[in-house]
Design an enzyme around this catalytic site. Structure first.
Site, PDB file in Angstrom:
ATOM      1  N   SER A 274       6.249  17.742 -10.128  1.00  0.00           N
ATOM      2  CA  SER A 274       4.827  17.421  -9.959  1.00  0.00           C
ATOM      3  C   SER A 274       4.381  18.000  -8.623  1.00  0.00           C
ATOM      4  CB  SER A 274       4.623  15.908  -9.966  1.00  0.00           C
ATOM      5  OG  SER A 274       5.237  15.350  -8.809  1.00  0.00           O
TER       6      SER A 274
ATOM      7  N   ASP B 121       4.572  20.454 -13.212  1.00  0.00           N
ATOM      8  CA  ASP B 121       4.071  19.384 -14.077  1.00  0.00           C
ATOM      9  C   ASP B 121       2.654  19.004 -13.634  1.00  0.00           C
ATOM     10  OD1 ASP B 121       4.269  17.384 -16.026  1.00  0.00           O
ATOM     11  OD2 ASP B 121       5.159  15.934 -14.639  1.00  0.00           O
TER      12      ASP B 121
ATOM     13  N   HIS C 263       1.908   7.518 -18.924  1.00  0.00           N
ATOM     14  CA  HIS C 263       2.964   7.710 -17.927  1.00  0.00           C
ATOM     15  C   HIS C 263       3.419   6.352 -17.385  1.00  0.00           C
ATOM     16  CE1 HIS C 263       1.079  11.866 -17.218  1.00  0.00           C
ATOM     17  NE2 HIS C 263       2.278  12.084 -17.698  1.00  0.00           N
ATOM     18  N   GLY C 264       4.670   6.258 -17.032  1.00  0.00           N
ATOM     19  CA  GLY C 264       5.185   5.012 -16.455  1.00  0.00           C
ATOM     20  C   GLY C 264       5.554   4.028 -17.561  1.00  0.00           C
TER      21      GLY C 264
HETATM   22  P1  13P Z   1       7.170   9.045 -17.611  1.00  0.00           P
HETATM   23  O1  13P Z   1       7.190   8.892 -16.142  1.00  0.00           O
HETATM   24  O2  13P Z   1       6.431   7.952 -18.293  1.00  0.00           O
HETATM   25  O3  13P Z   1       8.533   9.255 -18.191  1.00  0.00           O
HETATM   26  O4  13P Z   1       6.316  10.372 -17.926  1.00  0.00           O
HETATM   27  C1  13P Z   1       6.780  11.620 -17.480  1.00  0.00           C
HETATM   28  C2  13P Z   1       5.797  12.701 -17.723  1.00  0.00           C
HETATM   29  O5  13P Z   1       5.066  12.712 -18.693  1.00  0.00           O
HETATM   30  C3  13P Z   1       5.740  13.811 -16.754  1.00  0.00           C
HETATM   31  O6  13P Z   1       4.653  14.634 -16.982  1.00  0.00           O
END
Ligand code: 13P
Length: 287
Positions: free
Chosen positions: A49, A84, A177-178
């Protein structure tokens, strides 16, 4: 040598399995993911990221570290180094720094602007032999300050972006996410099926891989998902293993404070999580 994600994802889509994108934060993360992919003979995508890139002091450091490891750990499985949720500027920086793949997250722009910026990047990536991921419909939750509400993408917009010549497409299908909240309604397979219907061979990307039940993962793969992103789950495993080590007082015994000892259980925990995901996604022995 780093490779574009194009070939590995086209093979995955045709073979009905998915390649994992595991996000990296530092040396331990990168080493754990690369070694596990090699042990399982699986292709893999290292996700970075913008926040993680900054944390690791910049994209050039990341490229140097990853290229060094590929050589010194004798990694022979296909590995893509992927930005990302990149901004337009972030994408240009990663292209310059030597990434082999980028994601341009234009989901927060009006569709016309998302199309214009994505088209520019398609041109550059084609020239450089890099893969490009585009996003339609924001992915819910919070990741490095980027907050999304977990929308379902408009399949027609997905087709418009896919037709620009991107390599893979992330479509929001209610994923977040998360950690998933208690009242989460699950993935919208109707949206996924409609997107796949209009985008055909295009490998689809499922973000927010942490905490999605196994049966939903398998169904998503059967409906055209060829890349699944996992970030939080490795963070949770790392933190739990490190907590256990410290709570057991092991850092106070002998040389237990040595970072190479202190970080070892977390490192092994990341390896175990990655191993489990590669097995679930079906990419073992597909290198
Ligand atoms: P998580 O952190 O929910 O696994 O998602 C990761 C993601 O989509 C990175 O772009």
């Amino acid at each position: 040598m780093l490779v574009s994600a194009k070939e590995m994802l086209q093979k995955a889509k045709a073979g009905k399995y998915a390649v994992g994108q595991f996000n990296i934060n530092n040396l331990e993360w990168t080493k754990a993911i690369l070694l596990t992919a090699q042990e399982m003979n699986s292709p893999v995508i290292l996700g970075v990221s913008e926040g993680a890139g900054k944390y690791m002091t910049g994209y050039k450091t990341v490229v140097g570290m990853v290229n060094g490891m590929l050589e010194e750990l004798k990694i022979t499985v296909p590995v893509a180094l992927h930005l990302d949720h990149g901004s337009y500027e972030g994408c240009l920086k990663c292209i310059e720094a030597g990434f082999s793949s980028i994601m341009f997250d234009g989901s927060h722009y009006p569709i016309e602007e998302n199309v214009a910026k994505t088209s520019e990047l398609v041109k550059i990536c084609n020239e450089k032999g890099m893969s490009l991921e585009a996003e339609v419909g924001s992915i819910g939750g919070e990741e490095d300050g980027v907050v999304g509400a977990g929308e379902c993408a408009d399949p027609q917009e997905c087709k418009a972006i896919a037709d620009l010549g991107v390599t893979m497409l992330a479509a929001g299908i209610g994923n977040i996410h998360g950690k998933y909240p208690e009242n989460w309604k699950g993935l919208s397979f109707d949206t996924l099926a409609a997107v796949q219907e209009l985008t055909g061979e295009m490998p689809l990307v499922l973000h927010g891989g942490t905490g999605i039940p196994e049966d939903m993962i398998k169904k998503a793969i059967s409906l055209g998902v060829a890349k699944i992103n996992v970030n939080t789950e490795c963070q949770l495993s790392f933190a739990a293993a490190t907590r256990e080590y410290i709570e057991a007082g092991k850092d106070l015994q002998g040389k237990g404070f040595d970072p190479r000892k202190l970080l070892a259980p977390g490192f092994e925990a990341i390896k175990a999580t990655v191993r489990e995901k590669i097995a679930l996604f079906g990419s073992e022995n597909k290198a």
